[in-house]
Design a protein around this motif. Structure first.
Motif, PDB file in Angstrom:
ATOM      1  N   UNK A  38       0.825  -1.202   0.000  1.00  0.00           N
ATOM      2  CA  UNK A  38       0.000   0.000   0.000  1.00  0.00           C
ATOM      3  C   UNK A  38       0.856   1.248   0.000  1.00  0.00           C
ATOM      4  N   UNK A  39       0.204   2.373  -0.085  1.00  0.00           N
ATOM      5  CA  UNK A  39       0.906   3.655  -0.053  1.00  0.00           C
ATOM      6  C   UNK A  39       1.309   3.975   1.387  1.00  0.00           C
ATOM      7  N   UNK A  40       2.270   4.859   1.586  1.00  0.00           N
ATOM      8  CA  UNK A  40       2.696   5.206   2.948  1.00  0.00           C
ATOM      9  C   UNK A  40       1.522   5.677   3.806  1.00  0.00           C
ATOM     10  N   UNK A  41       1.541   5.250   5.067  1.00  0.00           N
ATOM     11  CA  UNK A  41       0.482   5.601   6.014  1.00  0.00           C
ATOM     12  C   UNK A  41       0.900   6.863   6.759  1.00  0.00           C
ATOM     13  N   UNK A  42       0.535   8.004   6.180  1.00  0.00           N
ATOM     14  CA  UNK A  42       0.835   9.298   6.795  1.00  0.00           C
ATOM     15  C   UNK A  42      -0.473  10.075   6.909  1.00  0.00           C
ATOM     16  N   UNK A  43      -0.467  11.060   7.763  1.00  0.00           N
ATOM     17  CA  UNK A  43      -1.664  11.873   7.980  1.00  0.00           C
ATOM     18  C   UNK A  43      -2.049  12.622   6.705  1.00  0.00           C
ATOM     19  N   UNK A  61      -2.080   9.113  -7.592  1.00  0.00           N
ATOM     20  CA  UNK A  61      -1.900   7.723  -7.191  1.00  0.00           C
ATOM     21  C   UNK A  61      -3.118   7.345  -6.356  1.00  0.00           C
ATOM     22  N   UNK A  62      -3.999   6.537  -6.938  1.00  0.00           N
ATOM     23  CA  UNK A  62      -5.223   6.171  -6.223  1.00  0.00           C
ATOM     24  C   UNK A  62      -4.933   5.104  -5.197  1.00  0.00           C
ATOM     25  N   UNK A  63      -5.730   5.096  -4.120  1.00  0.00           N
ATOM     26  CA  UNK A  63      -5.581   4.093  -3.063  1.00  0.00           C
ATOM     27  C   UNK A  63      -6.090   2.758  -3.536  1.00  0.00           C
ATOM     28  N   UNK A 103      -8.772  10.036  -1.415  1.00  0.00           N
ATOM     29  CA  UNK A 103      -8.711   9.530  -2.789  1.00  0.00           C
ATOM     30  C   UNK A 103      -7.370   8.874  -3.093  1.00  0.00           C
ATOM     31  N   UNK A 104      -6.314   9.339  -2.446  1.00  0.00           N
ATOM     32  CA  UNK A 104      -4.984   8.811  -2.708  1.00  0.00           C
ATOM     33  C   UNK A 104      -3.926   9.858  -2.444  1.00  0.00           C
TER      34      UNK A 104
END
Length: 178
Positions: free
Chosen positions: A70-75, A176-178, A143-144
């Motif tokens: 997945x994409x980085x988990x940031x705020x 970059x969509x989730x 959205x991403x």
């Protein structure tokens, strides 16, 4: 008695002289064409360079996604992509509207940069500022991740325009969509 002067004779060049002049002309034209090509070959426009930077960051995010699922988990919020941004408002290195009210700081972007660095080296450098806006930067939302940069005039593909100020500043995006 008529006094006639002899008819003027035309000066003729020897055939070898004609060949030498023609060859010299071709050499001069060739040299000019070569210099024009040399001066323009391999140069990218600031817009192309800004889009190239976005594409590099797109690849970093894809590599992160492949490695971590997945994409980085940031705020949610805005982040500078990279380092070396100009010092602006608040006396800090900032991206987006670096000297205005809507800027993101390099320092606050460190968690995202550290996460992305776990998959390899990160792109270096920043894009050329356009009307007080500099990229690349990212906006993280539901959205991403929106990879954004400023370009002078229309956006270069694969980036697409998401906003312009009507005066030459175009904000260009790769999503970059989730």
């Amino acid at each position: 008695m008529s006094t006639s002067s002899p008819a003027p004779t035309r000066a003729r060049l020897h055939p070898a002289a004609v060949v030498a002049l023609a060859t010299g002309g071709v050499i001069i034209l060739g040299a000019i064409a070569f210099l024009v090509w040399l001066l323009t070959a391999g140069q990218t426009t600031p817009n192309a360079a800004a889009t190239d930077k976005l594409v590099q960051w797109q690849q970093v995010f894809k590599t992160y996604r492949d490695a971590n699922g997945g994409l980085p988990d940031v705020a949610a919020g805005g982040y500078c992509l990279g380092t070396g941004f100009p010092v602006g408002a608040g006396g800090t290195p900032n991206c987006r509207d670096y000297d205005g009210n809507t800027f993101y700081t390099e320092e606050a972007s460190a968690p995202l940069m550290q996460a992305l660095a776990t998959t390899g080296p990160l792109p270096e450098g920043v894009s050329a500022p356009v009307r007080g806006t500099v990229g690349p930067y990212a906006i993280v939302d539901d959205a991403g991740i929106h990879l954004l940069t400023a370009e002078d005039g229309t956006c270069e593909a694969p980036a697409v325009e998401v906003w312009n100020d009507g005066g030459g500043l175009f904000i260009c995006q790769i999503l970059l969509e989730r």
